[in-house]
Motif scaffolding. Structure first.
Motif, PDB file in Angstrom:
ATOM      1  N   LYS A   1      23.642  -9.579 -63.319  1.00 47.05           N
ATOM      2  CA  LYS A   1      23.728 -10.074 -61.960  1.00 47.05           C
ATOM      3  C   LYS A   1      24.857 -11.106 -61.836  1.00 47.05           C
ATOM      4  CE  LYS A   1      20.896 -11.816 -58.238  1.00 47.05           C
ATOM      5  NZ  LYS A   1      19.577 -12.186 -57.791  1.00 47.05           N
ATOM      6  N   VAL A   2      25.037 -11.916 -62.862  1.00 47.08           N
ATOM      7  CA  VAL A   2      26.084 -12.935 -62.827  1.00 47.08           C
ATOM      8  C   VAL A   2      27.465 -12.281 -62.755  1.00 47.08           C
ATOM      9  CG1 VAL A   2      27.178 -14.805 -64.121  1.00 47.08           C
ATOM     10  CG2 VAL A   2      24.689 -14.662 -63.991  1.00 47.08           C
ATOM     11  N   THR A   3      27.715 -11.297 -63.594  1.00 47.29           N
ATOM     12  CA  THR A   3      29.004 -10.615 -63.600  1.00 47.29           C
ATOM     13  C   THR A   3      29.243  -9.886 -62.283  1.00 47.29           C
ATOM     14  OG1 THR A   3      28.857 -10.359 -65.999  1.00 47.29           O
ATOM     15  CG2 THR A   3      30.468  -8.993 -64.889  1.00 47.29           C
ATOM     16  N   TYR A   4      28.188  -9.462 -61.604  1.00 50.43           N
ATOM     17  CA  TYR A   4      28.334  -8.790 -60.310  1.00 50.43           C
ATOM     18  C   TYR A   4      29.063  -9.673 -59.296  1.00 50.43           C
ATOM     19  CZ  TYR A   4      27.529  -6.332 -55.988  1.00 50.43           C
ATOM     20  OH  TYR A   4      27.734  -5.694 -54.798  1.00 50.43           O
ATOM     21  N   GLY A   5      29.069 -10.973 -59.506  1.00 52.86           N
ATOM     22  CA  GLY A   5      29.809 -11.863 -58.622  1.00 52.86           C
ATOM     23  C   GLY A   5      31.269 -11.459 -58.483  1.00 52.86           C
ATOM     24  N   LEU A   6      31.854 -10.873 -59.531  1.00 52.49           N
ATOM     25  CA  LEU A   6      33.231 -10.370 -59.457  1.00 52.49           C
ATOM     26  C   LEU A   6      33.349  -9.216 -58.464  1.00 52.49           C
ATOM     27  CD1 LEU A   6      34.085 -10.262 -63.261  1.00 52.49           C
ATOM     28  CD2 LEU A   6      34.947 -11.913 -61.585  1.00 52.49           C
ATOM     29  N   CYS A   7      32.320  -8.429 -58.343  1.00 46.75           N
ATOM     30  CA  CYS A   7      32.313  -7.253 -57.475  1.00 46.75           C
ATOM     31  C   CYS A   7      31.951  -7.600 -56.030  1.00 46.75           C
ATOM     32  CB  CYS A   7      31.302  -6.227 -57.984  1.00 46.75           C
ATOM     33  SG  CYS A   7      31.387  -5.897 -59.751  1.00 46.75           S
ATOM     34  N   ALA A   8      31.151  -8.659 -55.889  1.00 45.49           N
ATOM     35  CA  ALA A   8      30.559  -8.995 -54.596  1.00 45.49           C
ATOM     36  C   ALA A   8      31.574  -9.375 -53.525  1.00 45.49           C
ATOM     37  CB  ALA A   8      29.545 -10.124 -54.762  1.00 45.49           C
ATOM     38  N   ALA A   9      32.750  -9.855 -53.914  1.00 47.61           N
ATOM     39  CA  ALA A   9      33.755 -10.222 -52.919  1.00 47.61           C
ATOM     40  C   ALA A   9      34.130  -9.020 -52.051  1.00 47.61           C
ATOM     41  CB  ALA A   9      34.993 -10.790 -53.605  1.00 47.61           C
ATOM     42  N   CYS A  10      34.195  -7.858 -52.645  1.00 47.58           N
ATOM     43  CA  CYS A  10      34.537  -6.640 -51.895  1.00 47.58           C
ATOM     44  C   CYS A  10      33.301  -5.803 -51.560  1.00 47.58           C
ATOM     45  CB  CYS A  10      35.527  -5.795 -52.693  1.00 47.58           C
ATOM     46  SG  CYS A  10      37.116  -6.613 -52.963  1.00 47.58           S
ATOM     47  N   HIS A  11      32.441  -5.609 -52.564  1.00 47.48           N
ATOM     48  CA  HIS A  11      31.265  -4.749 -52.372  1.00 47.48           C
ATOM     49  C   HIS A  11      30.093  -5.488 -51.740  1.00 47.48           C
ATOM     50  CE1 HIS A  11      32.908  -1.214 -54.375  1.00 47.48           C
ATOM     51  NE2 HIS A  11      33.460  -2.044 -55.240  1.00 47.48           N
ATOM     52  N   GLN A  12      30.241  -6.827 -51.564  1.00 47.96           N
ATOM     53  CA  GLN A  12      29.278  -7.692 -50.901  1.00 47.96           C
ATOM     54  C   GLN A  12      28.056  -7.982 -51.780  1.00 47.96           C
ATOM     55  OE1 GLN A  12      30.129  -9.083 -47.562  1.00 47.96           O
ATOM     56  NE2 GLN A  12      31.874  -8.398 -48.779  1.00 47.96           N
ATOM     57  N   PRO A  13      27.454  -9.145 -51.596  1.00 49.29           N
ATOM     58  CA  PRO A  13      26.264  -9.499 -52.377  1.00 49.29           C
ATOM     59  C   PRO A  13      25.120  -8.488 -52.226  1.00 49.29           C
ATOM     60  CG  PRO A  13      27.152 -11.450 -51.325  1.00 49.29           C
ATOM     61  CD  PRO A  13      27.911 -10.266 -50.770  1.00 49.29           C
ATOM     62  N   ASP A  14      25.030  -7.846 -51.052  1.00 55.31           N
ATOM     63  CA  ASP A  14      23.967  -6.857 -50.833  1.00 55.31           C
ATOM     64  C   ASP A  14      24.354  -5.456 -51.288  1.00 55.31           C
ATOM     65  OD1 ASP A  14      25.769  -6.043 -48.867  1.00 55.31           O
ATOM     66  OD2 ASP A  14      24.439  -6.525 -47.192  1.00 55.31           O
ATOM     67  N   GLY A  15      25.568  -5.290 -51.854  1.00 55.10           N
ATOM     68  CA  GLY A  15      26.011  -3.993 -52.364  1.00 55.10           C
ATOM     69  C   GLY A  15      26.402  -2.987 -51.305  1.00 55.10           C
ATOM     70  N   LEU A  16      26.434  -3.391 -50.042  1.00 53.44           N
ATOM     71  CA  LEU A  16      26.701  -2.442 -48.955  1.00 53.44           C
ATOM     72  C   LEU A  16      28.183  -2.286 -48.627  1.00 53.44           C
ATOM     73  CD1 LEU A  16      23.706  -3.206 -46.583  1.00 53.44           C
ATOM     74  CD2 LEU A  16      23.952  -1.378 -48.288  1.00 53.44           C
ATOM     75  N   GLY A  17      29.043  -2.973 -49.354  1.00 57.97           N
ATOM     76  CA  GLY A  17      30.477  -2.811 -49.182  1.00 57.97           C
ATOM     77  C   GLY A  17      31.016  -3.449 -47.921  1.00 57.97           C
ATOM     78  N   ARG A  18      32.311  -3.253 -47.704  1.00 58.23           N
ATOM     79  CA  ARG A  18      32.990  -3.765 -46.513  1.00 58.23           C
ATOM     80  C   ARG A  18      33.826  -2.649 -45.923  1.00 58.23           C
ATOM     81  NH1 ARG A  18      36.186  -9.100 -47.797  1.00 58.23           N
ATOM     82  NH2 ARG A  18      37.035  -8.536 -45.776  1.00 58.23           N
ATOM     83  N   PRO A  19      33.724  -2.412 -44.631  1.00 55.11           N
ATOM     84  CA  PRO A  19      34.513  -1.350 -43.993  1.00 55.11           C
ATOM     85  C   PRO A  19      36.002  -1.506 -44.312  1.00 55.11           C
ATOM     86  CG  PRO A  19      32.936  -2.267 -42.450  1.00 55.11           C
ATOM     87  CD  PRO A  19      32.900  -3.148 -43.677  1.00 55.11           C
ATOM     88  N   ASP A  20      36.625  -0.424 -44.632  1.00 59.36           N
ATOM     89  CA  ASP A  20      38.054  -0.358 -44.956  1.00 59.36           C
ATOM     90  C   ASP A  20      38.449  -1.088 -46.239  1.00 59.36           C
ATOM     91  OD1 ASP A  20      38.512   1.135 -42.619  1.00 59.36           O
ATOM     92  OD2 ASP A  20      38.727  -0.697 -41.444  1.00 59.36           O
ATOM     93  N   LEU A  21      37.494  -1.649 -46.969  1.00 60.77           N
ATOM     94  CA  LEU A  21      37.844  -2.361 -48.196  1.00 60.77           C
ATOM     95  C   LEU A  21      37.140  -1.790 -49.423  1.00 60.77           C
ATOM     96  CD1 LEU A  21      39.375  -4.660 -49.572  1.00 60.77           C
ATOM     97  CD2 LEU A  21      37.423  -6.143 -49.060  1.00 60.77           C
ATOM     98  N   ALA A  22      35.817  -1.710 -49.382  1.00 59.55           N
ATOM     99  CA  ALA A  22      35.067  -1.264 -50.557  1.00 59.55           C
ATOM    100  C   ALA A  22      33.816  -0.515 -50.121  1.00 59.55           C
ATOM    101  CB  ALA A  22      34.684  -2.452 -51.419  1.00 59.55           C
ATOM    102  N   PRO A  23      33.530   0.612 -50.769  1.00 61.58           N
ATOM    103  CA  PRO A  23      32.345   1.387 -50.394  1.00 61.58           C
ATOM    104  C   PRO A  23      31.047   0.734 -50.842  1.00 61.58           C
ATOM    105  CG  PRO A  23      33.446   2.413 -52.254  1.00 61.58           C
ATOM    106  CD  PRO A  23      34.314   1.257 -51.825  1.00 61.58           C
ATOM    107  N   SER A  24      29.979   1.184 -50.252  1.00 61.93           N
ATOM    108  CA  SER A  24      28.637   0.732 -50.592  1.00 61.93           C
ATOM    109  C   SER A  24      28.218   1.296 -51.943  1.00 61.93           C
ATOM    110  CB  SER A  24      27.660   1.217 -49.513  1.00 61.93           C
ATOM    111  OG  SER A  24      26.330   0.953 -49.894  1.00 61.93           O
ATOM    112  N   PHE A  25      27.457   0.501 -52.682  1.00 58.26           N
ATOM    113  CA  PHE A  25      26.861   0.989 -53.924  1.00 58.26           C
ATOM    114  C   PHE A  25      25.530   1.679 -53.658  1.00 58.26           C
ATOM    115  CE2 PHE A  25      29.278  -2.459 -56.302  1.00 58.26           C
ATOM    116  CZ  PHE A  25      30.186  -1.559 -56.841  1.00 58.26           C
TER     117      PHE A  25
END
Length: 118
Positions: A1-25
């Motif tokens: 979960k800690v390392t996921y912080g690197l991913c969360a900027a684009c994929h978001q803390p909830d894993g749902l991604g950001r439109p035009d930037l990163a897809p949802s997990f």
């Protein structure tokens, strides 16, 4: 979960991604594939050409095998996902297979190289 912080900027803390930037997990094709091989390759080399997303994913090959296995296990078991855990040994083996690759993966390359065709 800690390392996921690197991913969360684009994929978001909830894993749902950001439109035009990163897809949802959530129910993501590569994050939830039967084999984690494609997800491992994406983390190691990055990803480009995802339909609807202009920015490529940057590679995170500087992470250890244990960190990659841990963050992928977190993604594969979070956000409503229920995929298998990722073993650090699988990351190490994938890293050896793609060590000479210099470019990010595309969906088509991942489908062929991992046998996860549509």
């Amino acid at each position: 979960k800690v390392t996921y912080g690197l991913c969360a900027a684009c994929h978001q803390p909830d894993g749902l991604g950001r439109p035009d930037l990163a897809p949802s997990f959530k129910e993501g094709r590569w994050a939830n594939a039967v084999s984690p091989e494609a997800a491992i390759r994406i983390v190691l080399n990055g990803k480009q050409g995802t339909p609807g997303f202009a920015a490529p994913m940057a590679p995170l090959a500087g992470l250890s095998d244990e960190q990659i296995a841990g963050v992928l296990t977190f993604v594969r078991r979070s956000f409503g996902n229920n995929a298998s855990a990722v073993d650090p040994g699988a990351v190490e083996r994938a890293r050896r297979r793609v060590v000479l690759r210099a470019s990010p993966w595309t969906d088509a390359e991942l489908a062929v190289s991992t046998g996860e065709n549509d």
